[in-house]
Design an enzyme around this catalytic site. Structure first.
Site, mmCIF file in Angstrom:
data_model
loop_
_atom_site.group_PDB
_atom_site.id
_atom_site.type_symbol
_atom_site.label_atom_id
_atom_site.label_comp_id
_atom_site.label_asym_id
_atom_site.label_seq_id
_atom_site.Cartn_x
_atom_site.Cartn_y
_atom_site.Cartn_z
ATOM 1 N N ASN A 1 0.814 -1.218 0.000
ATOM 2 C CA ASN A 1 0.000 0.000 0.000
ATOM 3 C C ASN A 1 0.846 1.265 0.000
ATOM 4 O O ASN A 1 1.647 1.488 0.907
ATOM 5 C CB ASN A 1 -0.908 -0.017 1.241
ATOM 6 C CG ASN A 1 -2.107 0.895 1.082
ATOM 7 O OD1 ASN A 1 -2.243 1.607 0.094
ATOM 8 N ND2 ASN A 1 -2.993 0.885 2.072
ATOM 9 N N HIS B 1 -14.970 -4.003 11.097
ATOM 10 C CA HIS B 1 -14.590 -2.690 11.615
ATOM 11 C C HIS B 1 -15.832 -1.836 11.857
ATOM 12 O O HIS B 1 -16.533 -1.465 10.914
ATOM 13 C CB HIS B 1 -13.691 -1.966 10.617
ATOM 14 C CG HIS B 1 -12.333 -2.550 10.491
ATOM 15 N ND1 HIS B 1 -11.272 -1.855 9.955
ATOM 16 C CD2 HIS B 1 -11.833 -3.762 10.836
ATOM 17 C CE1 HIS B 1 -10.191 -2.611 9.965
ATOM 18 N NE2 HIS B 1 -10.509 -3.775 10.488
ATOM 19 N N ARG C 1 -14.052 -4.732 15.741
ATOM 20 C CA ARG C 1 -13.081 -3.720 16.159
ATOM 21 C C ARG C 1 -13.792 -2.380 16.259
ATOM 22 O O ARG C 1 -14.501 -1.981 15.327
ATOM 23 C CB ARG C 1 -11.939 -3.630 15.139
ATOM 24 C CG ARG C 1 -10.742 -2.835 15.632
ATOM 25 C CD ARG C 1 -9.727 -2.601 14.540
ATOM 26 N NE ARG C 1 -10.082 -1.476 13.689
ATOM 27 C CZ ARG C 1 -9.270 -0.929 12.787
ATOM 28 N NH1 ARG C 1 -8.055 -1.421 12.599
ATOM 29 N NH2 ARG C 1 -9.655 0.089 12.056
ATOM 30 N N TYR D 1 -7.842 8.008 13.315
ATOM 31 C CA TYR D 1 -7.537 6.795 12.566
ATOM 32 C C TYR D 1 -8.704 5.807 12.646
ATOM 33 O O TYR D 1 -9.294 5.593 13.704
ATOM 34 C CB TYR D 1 -6.282 6.101 13.108
ATOM 35 C CG TYR D 1 -6.160 4.699 12.571
ATOM 36 C CD1 TYR D 1 -5.744 4.483 11.265
ATOM 37 C CD2 TYR D 1 -6.552 3.601 13.334
ATOM 38 C CE1 TYR D 1 -5.691 3.208 10.733
ATOM 39 C CE2 TYR D 1 -6.507 2.322 12.812
ATOM 40 C CZ TYR D 1 -6.069 2.131 11.526
ATOM 41 O OH TYR D 1 -6.037 0.870 10.997
ATOM 42 N N ASP E 1 -7.565 -0.771 17.831
ATOM 43 C CA ASP E 1 -6.275 -0.518 17.186
ATOM 44 C C ASP E 1 -5.748 0.846 17.606
ATOM 45 O O ASP E 1 -6.369 1.880 17.326
ATOM 46 C CB ASP E 1 -6.451 -0.577 15.667
ATOM 47 C CG ASP E 1 -5.126 -0.470 14.915
ATOM 48 O OD1 ASP E 1 -4.075 -0.373 15.568
ATOM 49 O OD2 ASP E 1 -5.151 -0.491 13.669
ATOM 50 N N HIS F 1 -2.711 1.847 16.589
ATOM 51 C CA HIS F 1 -1.966 2.239 15.382
ATOM 52 C C HIS F 1 -0.626 2.877 15.708
ATOM 53 O O HIS F 1 -0.240 3.907 15.140
ATOM 54 C CB HIS F 1 -2.810 3.143 14.472
ATOM 55 C CG HIS F 1 -2.671 2.800 13.021
ATOM 56 N ND1 HIS F 1 -2.106 3.639 12.098
ATOM 57 C CD2 HIS F 1 -3.014 1.679 12.335
ATOM 58 C CE1 HIS F 1 -2.107 3.060 10.908
ATOM 59 N NE2 HIS F 1 -2.656 1.867 11.024
ATOM 60 N N GLU G 1 -4.348 -3.591 19.766
ATOM 61 C CA GLU G 1 -3.470 -3.776 18.611
ATOM 62 C C GLU G 1 -2.490 -2.627 18.428
ATOM 63 O O GLU G 1 -2.841 -1.457 18.612
ATOM 64 C CB GLU G 1 -4.352 -3.906 17.355
ATOM 65 C CG GLU G 1 -3.603 -4.021 16.055
ATOM 66 C CD GLU G 1 -4.551 -3.995 14.868
ATOM 67 O OE1 GLU G 1 -4.077 -3.690 13.750
ATOM 68 O OE2 GLU G 1 -5.756 -4.268 15.040
ATOM 69 N N GLU H 1 1.351 -6.172 11.763
ATOM 70 C CA GLU H 1 0.856 -6.053 10.392
ATOM 71 C C GLU H 1 1.895 -5.467 9.449
ATOM 72 O O GLU H 1 1.814 -5.684 8.235
ATOM 73 C CB GLU H 1 -0.429 -5.235 10.340
ATOM 74 C CG GLU H 1 -0.281 -3.752 10.603
ATOM 75 C CD GLU H 1 -1.610 -3.021 10.505
ATOM 76 O OE1 GLU H 1 -1.642 -1.961 9.862
ATOM 77 O OE2 GLU H 1 -2.605 -3.491 11.067
ATOM 78 N N ARG I 1 0.363 -10.546 14.038
ATOM 79 C CA ARG I 1 -0.521 -10.084 12.975
ATOM 80 C C ARG I 1 0.154 -10.003 11.607
ATOM 81 O O ARG I 1 -0.377 -9.415 10.671
ATOM 82 C CB ARG I 1 -1.101 -8.715 13.331
ATOM 83 C CG ARG I 1 -1.947 -8.735 14.601
ATOM 84 C CD ARG I 1 -2.910 -7.557 14.644
ATOM 85 N NE ARG I 1 -3.866 -7.626 13.570
ATOM 86 C CZ ARG I 1 -3.931 -6.763 12.559
ATOM 87 N NH1 ARG I 1 -3.055 -5.764 12.464
ATOM 88 N NH2 ARG I 1 -4.837 -6.901 11.610
ATOM 89 N N HIS J 1 -3.413 -9.492 9.479
ATOM 90 C CA HIS J 1 -3.914 -8.269 8.861
ATOM 91 C C HIS J 1 -4.781 -8.642 7.662
ATOM 92 O O HIS J 1 -4.454 -9.545 6.899
ATOM 93 C CB HIS J 1 -2.717 -7.435 8.420
ATOM 94 C CG HIS J 1 -3.035 -6.157 7.736
ATOM 95 N ND1 HIS J 1 -3.782 -5.160 8.315
ATOM 96 C CD2 HIS J 1 -2.678 -5.689 6.509
ATOM 97 C CE1 HIS J 1 -3.882 -4.139 7.476
ATOM 98 N NE2 HIS J 1 -3.224 -4.434 6.375
ATOM 99 N N ASP K 1 -6.261 -3.169 1.677
ATOM 100 C CA ASP K 1 -5.024 -3.006 0.918
ATOM 101 C C ASP K 1 -4.441 -4.368 0.529
ATOM 102 O O ASP K 1 -3.409 -4.429 -0.132
ATOM 103 C CB ASP K 1 -3.993 -2.183 1.689
ATOM 104 C CG ASP K 1 -3.634 -2.769 3.039
ATOM 105 O OD1 ASP K 1 -4.329 -3.695 3.505
ATOM 106 O OD2 ASP K 1 -2.662 -2.286 3.650
ATOM 107 N N GLU L 1 -8.720 -10.618 10.399
ATOM 108 C CA GLU L 1 -9.345 -9.351 10.049
ATOM 109 C C GLU L 1 -10.031 -9.489 8.695
ATOM 110 O O GLU L 1 -9.499 -10.107 7.772
ATOM 111 C CB GLU L 1 -8.284 -8.252 9.980
ATOM 112 C CG GLU L 1 -8.838 -6.864 9.660
ATOM 113 C CD GLU L 1 -7.753 -5.802 9.643
ATOM 114 O OE1 GLU L 1 -8.096 -4.620 9.788
ATOM 115 O OE2 GLU L 1 -6.567 -6.164 9.499
ATOM 116 N N TRP M 1 1.898 7.590 12.108
ATOM 117 C CA TRP M 1 0.541 7.446 11.613
ATOM 118 C C TRP M 1 0.104 5.991 11.853
ATOM 119 O O TRP M 1 -0.950 5.725 12.340
ATOM 120 C CB TRP M 1 0.425 7.756 10.116
ATOM 121 C CG TRP M 1 -1.000 7.599 9.670
ATOM 122 C CD1 TRP M 1 -2.023 8.480 9.862
ATOM 123 C CD2 TRP M 1 -1.579 6.472 9.015
ATOM 124 N NE1 TRP M 1 -3.203 7.985 9.377
ATOM 125 C CE2 TRP M 1 -2.958 6.728 8.840
ATOM 126 C CE3 TRP M 1 -1.090 5.256 8.572
ATOM 127 C CZ2 TRP M 1 -3.833 5.833 8.232
ATOM 128 C CZ3 TRP M 1 -1.947 4.371 7.953
ATOM 129 C CH2 TRP M 1 -3.297 4.652 7.800
#
Length: 403
Positions: free
Chosen positions: A38, A123, A148, A160, A211, A213, A237, A263, A284, A313, A317, A340, A403
């Site tokens: 991605n 999600h 999630r 996010y 998550d 992130h 996560e 991930e 993951r 994951h 993507d 997921e 991010w």
């Protein structure tokens, strides 16, 4: 023995960019592998076209292990997301070929089904707590057993995991990266309230996940995990960046909330210390970014020794080719945890017709020979590649952040 006669890369954008490797043999059987990275898709496409494919022609397509080692050890410059995504694409395509030649789905070649299906989570994303809970209830109505939760945080313009789409979240967009803003303090105050209200509304028969992130320090992650303990999360996560695997020791000292990470991992070495010291509960790493089915089975085997389970994951993507590979992998291993599952768009599903299915919170890869996914190349050609970046993140004072 089936000889590899040709291979090529197919780049298409049915809603988002995907890179697919197609390997052909002299027995008229071909295999598909996902090569999507991605935001850096063309780097893998070039790696495959310019450096890998010339080395494949004439090789025995059945020699999956030897080809894997050749591409890994033979490159000298080992690991990294571009290299391992390219190797993964070759590996998936070869397993697809082997399954088709054997007349069996790949999971049967991996030892058969260890369960009736792979539990998946969806999600539930909302601009606020009420909307997030509403989305979660919709997933429950569809039969999901795990969800999630991600919600907009008061005082933050973007968060996010939250988008305007009802069941989709695709952050990669724009000809240049979007910039978002982050406040750890606002986030830390808010998340426990989200899960307290979610448990009140949804009850205790549904698994809840969250998550972070990669946005907290280890001690902040430990505090958040402790604050969330009353709500019995399935996992927390990516609580902190994992380049320093030992950072998870500090989190473990402060919370019993289960931890998941990986991930963005691309090899067993990224997870070795985390697994051996039992610093995580779920690994993951995914098929496409961690060297394919062949390598991910090694990761899972190591994890099984330490009672660590998988949680691959599975965002959009990853193409349906990778989703299928993940399901064959997950169905066959003893220490599967959860998968997921972000549903692809109708355009993507049309380009990649597939045999996998969802029922009662479980997914099954189907019983077609190979991976059970094909590509409509005529339709794929109608969707031209368009550069798209993942966002970048800054603190409120402008400092670049994770991010």
């Amino acid at each position: 023995m089936p000889r590899i006669t040709a291979a090529r890369v197919i780049v298409t954008r049915p809603g988002r960019n995907f890179v697919t490797l197609k390997i052909e043999t002299d027995e008229g059987v071909y295999g598909l592998g996902d090569a999507t990275l991605n935001g850096r898709e063309l780097a893998v496409a070039s790696y495959l076209t310019d450096h890998v494919i010339p080395c494949l022609i004439g090789r025995d397509a059945h020699s999956i292990e030897d080809i894997w080692q050749y591409l890994y050890k033979g490159a000298y410059w080992r690991r990294g997301p571009v290299t391992m995504t390219a190797i993964a694409a070759v590996d998936m395509a070869l397993w697809d070929i082997k399954g088709k030649l054997a007349g069996m789905p790949v999971y049967q070649l991996l030892g058969g089904a260890a369960r009736e299906g792979c539990m998946v989570y969806g999600h539930a994303n909302g601009s606020d707590i009420a909307e997030t809970i509403e989305r979660a209830q919709e997933y429950l109505e569809q039969g999901y057993r795990a969800v999630r939760l991600q919600s907009g945080v008061p005082g933050m313009a973007t968060t996010y995991g939250v988008s305007g789409e009802r069941f989709y979240y695709e952050p990669a967009k724009g000809s240049l990266p979007e910039e978002s803003q982050w406040s750890t303090a606002k986030y830390m105050r808010f998340v426990p309230e989200l899960f307290q209200k979610a448990r009140d509304a949804l009850g205790w028969d549904i698994h809840l996940l969250h998550d972070v992130h990669h946005r907290l320090t280890p001690i902040e992650a430990g505090r958040l995990g402790r604050d969330l303990e009353p709500y019995r999360l399935f996992w927390l996560e990516d609580a902190t960046p994992a380049e320093n695997q030992a950072a998870f020791r500090l989190i473990r000292q402060h919370t019993t909330t289960p931890l998941a990470v990986g991930e963005i991992f691309n090899s067993i070495w990224d997870a070795k210390q985390l697994i051996e010291e039992q610093l995580i509960d779920y690994i993951r790493a995914t098929v496409v970014h961690a060297g394919g089915i062949t390598h991910l089975r090694r990761v899972a085997a190591l994890a099984d020794l330490y009672q660590v389970r998988t949680g691959c994951h599975g965002a959009t993507d990853l193409s349906p080719v990778c989703m299928a590979a993940a399901l064959h992998f997950g169905l066959s291993i003893p220490n599967f945890g959860i998968q997921e599952y972000m549903r692809h768009s109708e355009e993507t599903d049309a380009v990649f017709p597939h045999a996998y299915s969802f029922e009662r919170g479980l997914m099954h890869p189907g019983d077609k020979p190979g991976l059970g996914v094909d590509i409509d190349e005529v339709l794929a050609a109608k969707y031209e590649y368009k550069r798209a970046y993942l966002p970048v993140n800054r603190l409120e004072d402008g400092t670049m952040f994770n991010w």
